[in-house]
Motif scaffolding. Structure first.
Motif, PDB file in Angstrom:
ATOM      1  N   ASP A 176     -11.065   5.416   8.835  1.00  0.00           N
ATOM      2  CA  ASP A 176     -11.304   6.670   9.549  1.00  0.00           C
ATOM      3  C   ASP A 176     -10.191   7.679   9.261  1.00  0.00           C
ATOM      4  O   ASP A 176      -9.042   7.471   9.667  1.00  0.00           O
ATOM      5  CB  ASP A 176     -11.377   6.387  11.052  1.00  0.00           C
ATOM      6  N   PRO A 177     -10.486   8.781   8.585  1.00  0.00           N
ATOM      7  CA  PRO A 177      -9.443   9.767   8.260  1.00  0.00           C
ATOM      8  C   PRO A 177      -8.870  10.486   9.470  1.00  0.00           C
ATOM      9  O   PRO A 177      -7.846  11.152   9.359  1.00  0.00           O
ATOM     10  CB  PRO A 177     -10.163  10.741   7.324  1.00  0.00           C
ATOM     11  N   VAL A 178      -9.529  10.365  10.622  1.00  0.00           N
ATOM     12  CA  VAL A 178      -8.963  10.957  11.847  1.00  0.00           C
ATOM     13  C   VAL A 178      -8.704   9.845  12.879  1.00  0.00           C
ATOM     14  O   VAL A 178      -8.884  10.033  14.085  1.00  0.00           O
ATOM     15  CB  VAL A 178      -9.862  12.067  12.425  1.00  0.00           C
ATOM     16  N   PHE A 179      -8.262   8.705  12.397  1.00  0.00           N
ATOM     17  CA  PHE A 179      -7.963   7.557  13.254  1.00  0.00           C
ATOM     18  C   PHE A 179      -6.994   7.921  14.375  1.00  0.00           C
ATOM     19  O   PHE A 179      -7.037   7.350  15.464  1.00  0.00           O
ATOM     20  CB  PHE A 179      -7.345   6.426  12.418  1.00  0.00           C
ATOM     21  N   TYR A 180      -6.094   8.859  14.092  1.00  0.00           N
ATOM     22  CA  TYR A 180      -5.020   9.205  15.027  1.00  0.00           C
ATOM     23  C   TYR A 180      -5.544   9.825  16.319  1.00  0.00           C
ATOM     24  O   TYR A 180      -4.813   9.897  17.320  1.00  0.00           O
ATOM     25  CB  TYR A 180      -4.029  10.170  14.366  1.00  0.00           C
ATOM     26  N   ASP A 211       8.954   8.010   5.647  1.00  0.00           N
ATOM     27  CA  ASP A 211       8.810   6.570   5.436  1.00  0.00           C
ATOM     28  C   ASP A 211       7.493   6.261   4.737  1.00  0.00           C
ATOM     29  O   ASP A 211       6.508   7.005   4.874  1.00  0.00           O
ATOM     30  CB  ASP A 211       8.858   5.832   6.778  1.00  0.00           C
ATOM     31  N   GLY A 212       7.455   5.137   4.024  1.00  0.00           N
ATOM     32  CA  GLY A 212       6.252   4.782   3.289  1.00  0.00           C
ATOM     33  C   GLY A 212       5.032   4.613   4.160  1.00  0.00           C
ATOM     34  O   GLY A 212       3.898   4.814   3.705  1.00  0.00           O
ATOM     35  N   ASP A 213       5.230   4.248   5.441  1.00  0.00           N
ATOM     36  CA  ASP A 213       4.093   4.086   6.360  1.00  0.00           C
ATOM     37  C   ASP A 213       4.019   5.245   7.348  1.00  0.00           C
ATOM     38  O   ASP A 213       3.584   5.078   8.495  1.00  0.00           O
ATOM     39  CB  ASP A 213       4.164   2.752   7.092  1.00  0.00           C
ATOM     40  N   ALA A 214       4.434   6.425   6.891  1.00  0.00           N
ATOM     41  CA  ALA A 214       4.359   7.633   7.718  1.00  0.00           C
ATOM     42  C   ALA A 214       3.770   8.766   6.897  1.00  0.00           C
ATOM     43  O   ALA A 214       3.858   8.768   5.666  1.00  0.00           O
ATOM     44  CB  ALA A 214       5.747   8.016   8.226  1.00  0.00           C
ATOM     45  N   PHE A 215       3.180   9.757   7.595  1.00  0.00           N
ATOM     46  CA  PHE A 215       2.565  10.880   6.888  1.00  0.00           C
ATOM     47  C   PHE A 215       2.161  11.939   7.907  1.00  0.00           C
ATOM     48  O   PHE A 215       2.000  11.650   9.108  1.00  0.00           O
ATOM     49  CB  PHE A 215       1.329  10.422   6.102  1.00  0.00           C
ATOM     50  N   PRO A 216       2.000  13.185   7.452  1.00  0.00           N
ATOM     51  CA  PRO A 216       1.550  14.239   8.372  1.00  0.00           C
ATOM     52  C   PRO A 216       0.067  14.083   8.691  1.00  0.00           C
ATOM     53  O   PRO A 216      -0.725  13.689   7.836  1.00  0.00           O
ATOM     54  CB  PRO A 216       1.814  15.530   7.603  1.00  0.00           C
ATOM     55  N   ILE A 217      -0.295  14.409   9.934  1.00  0.00           N
ATOM     56  CA  ILE A 217      -1.708  14.377  10.337  1.00  0.00           C
ATOM     57  C   ILE A 217      -2.195  15.785  10.674  1.00  0.00           C
ATOM     58  O   ILE A 217      -3.305  15.965  11.173  1.00  0.00           O
ATOM     59  CB  ILE A 217      -1.927  13.430  11.533  1.00  0.00           C
TER      60      ILE A 217
END
Length: 267
Positions: free
Chosen positions: A259-263, A84-90
């Motif tokens: 933040d690139p590690v927001f998750y 999905d457009g608002d999804a991505f691997p972390i």
């Protein structure tokens, strides 16, 4: 080669975010095939293929992108990935895919938290080009299942679940792994591998928010409101709830931008 099919709608705010995480967490060569409807300043930068034809159905867009992928390669073992457009691997995604696709034909997010959704969800799904051709994959809704409230429902991915059942294919589900939940469905991390915002292109309200349990609670509260005002009361309460979710969605998007590690807030 990995072929990634994605859909963005009415905003380009997720494009650079998604592409940054794909670059970081996919080591093999890959191509991105995108459907961009009403996206201002549409650009082909970072995309192998772009279409902006006015197709409304999200599932149909994904099906068409998969057909285009199928015409662009004759390698049956190439990976076909839907994101999905608002999804991505972390995290690096290929180790899990290499392991699970050796024993399963398809790997996908399963959102049991969304009132018992059982079907593969296209926020993230990976299979091979050959398998998708073989089963004539279809993301459309249609096939029904029983949710946690005992109601028969369908949604995107319903027909794909039925195809897998008809072919007796066992697929590998990626389940929600959040340690901290700001919302029961939105802002999900799956298998500590995939982030799905789930409100990137629409209001932040889900079928879980409209579930029977919530309806029963609202009905109980509103029963104390005089009859002529009850409908307006229910509408105002729900609109307030949606507004709070929308504000939370914007706050989380701000975290993602900064933040690139927001998750790590969720895992």
């Amino acid at each position: 080669m990995i072929h990634i099919a994605t859909v963005h709608w009415q905003t380009d705010r997720w494009i650079s975010v998604q592409q940054a995480y794909l670059r970081k967490h996919i080591q093999s060569p890959y191509r991105i095939y995108a459907w961009l409807n009403d996206v201002p300043g549409t650009s082909s930068n970072g995309f192998y293929y772009v279409c902006s034809e006015p197709v409304n159905s999200h599932a149909v867009k994904l099906n068409l992108l998969a057909e285009i992928v199928g015409h662009s390669t004759d390698r049956e073992n190439d990976i076909l990935m839907f994101v999905d457009g608002d999804a991505f691997p972390i995290a690096h995604v290929e180790p899990l895919l290499n392991e699970k696709l050796a024993s399963h034909k398809l790997v996908a997010v399963q959102r049991l938290e969304n009132n018992g959704d059982m079907q593969p969800h296209p926020c993230f799904c990976a299979t091979t080009v050959g398998f998708w051709r073989e089963i004539k994959g279809d993301w459309k809704a249609g096939y029904l299942w029983k949710n946690k409230e005992g109601e028969m429902v369908t949604d995107v991915g319903g027909n794909l679940m039925n195809l897998l059942k008809e072919h007796s294919i066992e697929w590998y589900p990626l389940l929600r792994s959040n340690k901290r939940n700001l919302h029961p469905v939105l802002f999900g991390v799956y298998a500590d591998l995939i982030y799905h915002h789930a409100a990137g292109f629409r209001q932040a309200v889900t079928r879980q928010d409209r579930s029977g349990r919530r309806r029963r609670l609202l009905k109980k509260i509103s029963s104390a409101v005089p009859g002529p005002f009850r409908r307006q009361f229910n509408r105002l309460i729900f609109e307030r709830y949606v507004a709070e979710n929308n504000a939370l969605s914007e706050r989380v998007f701000g975290m993602i931008e900064r933040d690139p590690v927001f998750y790590k807030e969720f895992v």
